[in-house]
Enzyme design. Structure first.
Site, short mmCIF file in Angstrom:
data_model
loop_
_atom_site.label_atom_id
_atom_site.label_comp_id
_atom_site.label_asym_id
_atom_site.label_seq_id
_atom_site.Cartn_x
_atom_site.Cartn_y
_atom_site.Cartn_z
N GLY A 8 -2.93 -1.04 -2.80
CA GLY A 8 -3.87 -0.11 -2.19
C GLY A 8 -3.29 1.28 -2.11
O GLY A 8 -2.10 1.45 -1.84
N VAL A 62 0.83 -1.19 0.00
CA VAL A 62 0.00 0.00 0.00
C VAL A 62 0.87 1.25 0.00
O VAL A 62 2.06 1.21 0.33
CB VAL A 62 -0.95 0.04 1.22
CG1 VAL A 62 -1.90 -1.15 1.20
CG2 VAL A 62 -0.16 0.08 2.53
N SER A 63 0.26 2.36 -0.39
CA SER A 63 0.89 3.68 -0.36
C SER A 63 2.19 3.66 -1.15
O SER A 63 2.20 3.24 -2.30
CB SER A 63 1.09 4.11 1.10
OG SER A 63 1.36 5.49 1.18
N ASN A 64 3.31 4.08 -0.57
CA ASN A 64 4.58 4.03 -1.30
C ASN A 64 4.94 2.62 -1.72
O ASN A 64 5.54 2.40 -2.78
CB ASN A 64 5.71 4.60 -0.44
CG ASN A 64 5.68 6.11 -0.36
OD1 ASN A 64 4.98 6.76 -1.11
ND2 ASN A 64 6.44 6.66 0.57
N HIS A 95 -6.69 7.54 3.78
CA HIS A 95 -5.36 6.94 3.66
C HIS A 95 -4.91 6.15 4.87
O HIS A 95 -4.18 5.17 4.74
CB HIS A 95 -4.33 8.03 3.35
CG HIS A 95 -3.07 7.51 2.74
ND1 HIS A 95 -2.96 7.22 1.39
CD2 HIS A 95 -1.87 7.20 3.27
CE1 HIS A 95 -1.75 6.77 1.13
NE2 HIS A 95 -1.07 6.74 2.25
#
Length: 699
Positions: A335, A310-312, A612
């Site tokens: 994600g 997820v994210s980075n 987030h």
């Protein structure tokens, strides 16, 4: 612990590694060799450690479901010198809890958690998973990259039906950063999990003492660690000494201050993590060919491999799939990916049939703008009732908002005769810049929590390849007085447990973001009445004026959105105010459809009321308004698994219309399936149209 000899470097302090370990030997080689050989990028020794699944394990570090869910974090026998095992336990505890809602009402132990099986049932008890870990550095020979690679092989791994899941760290976290986001699912599926810290990790350098972190979180001086530290500031000892005299109690961080723009390598190091996992699996399950060494059982493409996180970490998985030239990656499931897309002319993002005001901006653009405007926008009428996520008294925060608005107005950056109108204009500018109205109530907590200032400062440093001694835009990282916010020596060095408790992006673990004014460094929120506007404006100008090479370095991290026809799923919360969906996932899907056309196998699931940080969902006001995106990340992994293993079609791109829990902030009713409608094969009016470079998302 076993260590397998790789390159010429050997990390100091191996004697501090886990009890019961051993050192194994292997040489580097190529993929055509018959003997399993360490990939050439592996530097130093490989540490191999077995976990029994009782006293210690891969998923919970022996804490189990109950321990991970406890608010009492694991301690150290000797707080002044924790062992590598204790630091690992704290790192798993901290990182697991940082990515999911850990409260029972929020879903922990019922929808996710070590005790919950892949069908969503509470059948796994404490959820401890036995198996083996392999830990090593990837480096380019300089001794300065030192990306941490980690492979977990569960005891349930079936060598006849092998699988790998990547779990590249989110944010700038250490190597266990995505253990809850992707590692847990992979381990439960019986897959090897390939982790890496992206070359940002949680490496810090305490300038005043010269103390640095090693691969296992234990400490050494920079001089004794040499090239075996996670990170050492590149300046000479005399330069650092002079800096420390002028700016005491400061810290250098790897993501911000390595001068390597590590994001440009996130795809490559994720592929290296997969290759390292292949090596580990061949080492563990390959035939013995000469009495001691193992042969090669698995070659590139032989193992079902899902690039996930997820994210980075999600952006890293997408980049890896794009760069994969050897068939390492089978599919992708990510994600809320932080991804910077190289947009081509004609690509368009629409919502409800109308073009959105802005899309596809890089993080350097939208983060520096948000950091400038959010403290003012937080005072807008549309943001009334936003969750409060700050340790500062509300009165102090309200004063910051008023003063930031006034300074912005005086600089001609917002219009309006009073705070209310100035705040409304600031929020309108964020809307014009691509932030959705769905995230209006999150503008305040994204800044109040210091998430956005932290990102703006760290990435500006990374994208300009700045040194710690540069004090870019007069910001630095330092320990502070808890009352006044002024830079001060810590009672106890934060380095001791940094590996276990830090997240790689100050403020974290007692190391704060400070603004260096005429009277010295002070917590950036308190340094001036307008919360260090001058520094925030400087960060913004770096982008708008293309200063210090920021444009070139941002271009180096952009991707083409070409997944090479691999099946892929992206999940993103519509309300995300940290990584806005218009600039990341929607832009990526649109560009992918232009790049791959009808050959694309990418599905996109946009989750209403999703934002987030699932770890914030227990905060009053988050609990009543927002739902866990993690739930849908796990559903997406199950959908992809069924697609790869049984040919089940992936559901088409769609909006998932969730139902907030409601109730009283801080006491929302328990999450239930009524809040979480499934991803469906026939979404009807909720279908997202994607064709020839145009994405149209239903309102």
């Amino acid at each position: 612990m076993t260590a397998i000899r790789g390159g010429s470097r050997r990390a100091p302090g191996l004697a501090l590694a886990l009890l019961g370990g051993v050192l194994l030997g292997a040489c580097h080689g190529d993929e055509n060799a018959q003997v399993n050989a360490l990939p050439g990028f592996v530097s130093g020794s490989v540490r191999k450690t077995a976990y029994d699944g009782a006293s210690d394990d891969l998923l919970t570090a022996g804490l189990g479901k109950t321990g991970l869910g406890s608010d009492t974090r694991p301690g150290f026998a000797n707080p002044a010198q924790p062992s590598a095992a204790e630091l690992r336990r704290l790192a798993i505890y901290s990182n697991y809890r940082a990515l999911v809602d850990i409260t029972p009402n929020g879903g922990y132990g019922r929808f996710w958690g070590p005790n919950v099986d892949l069908a969503g049932n509470d059948t796994l008890g404490e959820g401890k998973i036995a198996g083996t870990e392999y830990l090593a550095y990837s480096d380019d020979g300089s001794g300065r990259k030192n990306v941490t690679l980690l492979v977990q092989v569960p005891a349930s791994f079936d060598p006849a039906n092998p699988c790998i899941v990547t779990a590249t760290a989110s944010g700038s976290r250490g190597v266990y950063g995505a253990i809850a986001a992707a590692g847990e699912w992979g381990l439960k599926r019986g897959c090897a999990v390939a982790y890496n810290d992206k070359g940002g990790g949680n490496g810090a350098h305490e300038i005043g003492t010269g103390v640095v972190t090693l691969i296992d979180g234990t400490l050494a001086t920079a001089s004794s660690a040499g090239s075996s530290s996670l990170f050492t500031a590149s300046e000479s000892s005399s330069t650092l000494a002079a800096f420390n005299s002028a700016f005491p109690n400061r810290y250098a961080y790897k993501h911000a201050h390595s001068q390597q723009n590590p994001e440009q390598d996130w795809g490559r190091v994720t592929l290296q993590a997969v290759e390292f996992a292949y090596w580990a699996l061949n080492e563990q399950f390959g035939p013995v060919v000469d009495g001691t060494r193992h042969g090669i059982r698995y070659r590139p493409g032989d193992i079902t491999t899902i690039a996930a996180s997820v994210s980075n970490g999600g952006g890293s998985a997408l980049a890896a799939a794009e760069q994969d030239t050897r068939g390492w990656i089978t599919a992708v499931v990510v994600g809320e990916p932080q991804i910077n897309v190289r947009m081509t002319p004609g690509v368009t993002v629409e919502q409800g049939g109308a073009p959105v005001p802005s899309f596809g901006r890089p993080l350097a653009d939208y983060a520096t703008l948000a950091n400038l405007l959010q403290p003012c926008a937080a005072a807008a009428v549309a943001a009334t009732g936003a969750p409060y996520l700050s340790a500062l008294p509300m009165g102090v925060t309200q004063s910051i908002r008023t003063q930031r608005c006034a300074t912005l107005a005086a600089a001609g950056l917002v219009s309006g005769a009073d705070t209310a109108s100035q705040a409304s204009d600031a929020l309108a500018q964020l809307h014009a810049a691509g932030y959705l109205a769905d995230s209006d109530l999150l503008q305040a907590p994204m800044w109040d929590s210091q998430a956005m200032p932290a990102i703006a400062v760290t990435y500006a440093n990374a994208y300009t390849r700045s040194r710690v001694t540069d004090n870019l835009c007069n910001f630095s990282f330092a320990t502070t007085n808890p009352v006044t916010g002024a830079v001060a020596a810590p009672a106890v060095s934060p380095m001791t447990n940094l590996f276990g408790a830090g997240n790689g992006v100050p403020p974290t673990n007692g190391i704060n973001l400070v603004f260096n004014g005429a009277s010295g460094g002070v917590d950036h929120r308190l340094a001036t009445p307008d919360a260090s506007f001058a520094g925030a404006f400087c960060l913004r100008q770096l982008w708008t004026a293309n200063q210090l090479g920021i444009g070139t370095n941002v271009d180096a991290v952009r991707v083409a959105a070409n997944l090479q026809h691999k099946p892929a799923i992206i999940v993103h919360g519509r309300s995300d105010a940290l990584v806005p969906v218009n600039h990341a996932s929607r832009a990526y899907v649109a560009q992918n459809s232009a790049t791959e056309g009808r050959a694309s196998q990418l599905s996109f699931y946009e989750v209403t009321n999703g934002q987030h940080f699932d770890a914030f969902l227990s905060v009053p006001g988050f609990d009543t308004r927002f739902v866990p995106v993690h739930y849908y990340d796990e559903q997406a992994l199950n959908l992809m698994w069924n697609h790869l293993k049984s040919g089940a079609p992936l559901p088409p791109s769609q909006v998932i219309r969730t139902v907030p829990r409601g109730g009283v902030p801080g006491a929302a009713p328990a999450l239930s399936t009524a809040n979480l409608p499934p991803i469906v094969q026939s979404p009807g009016a909720n279908a997202i149209a994607v064709n020839a470079g145009v994405i149209d998302v239903p309102l």
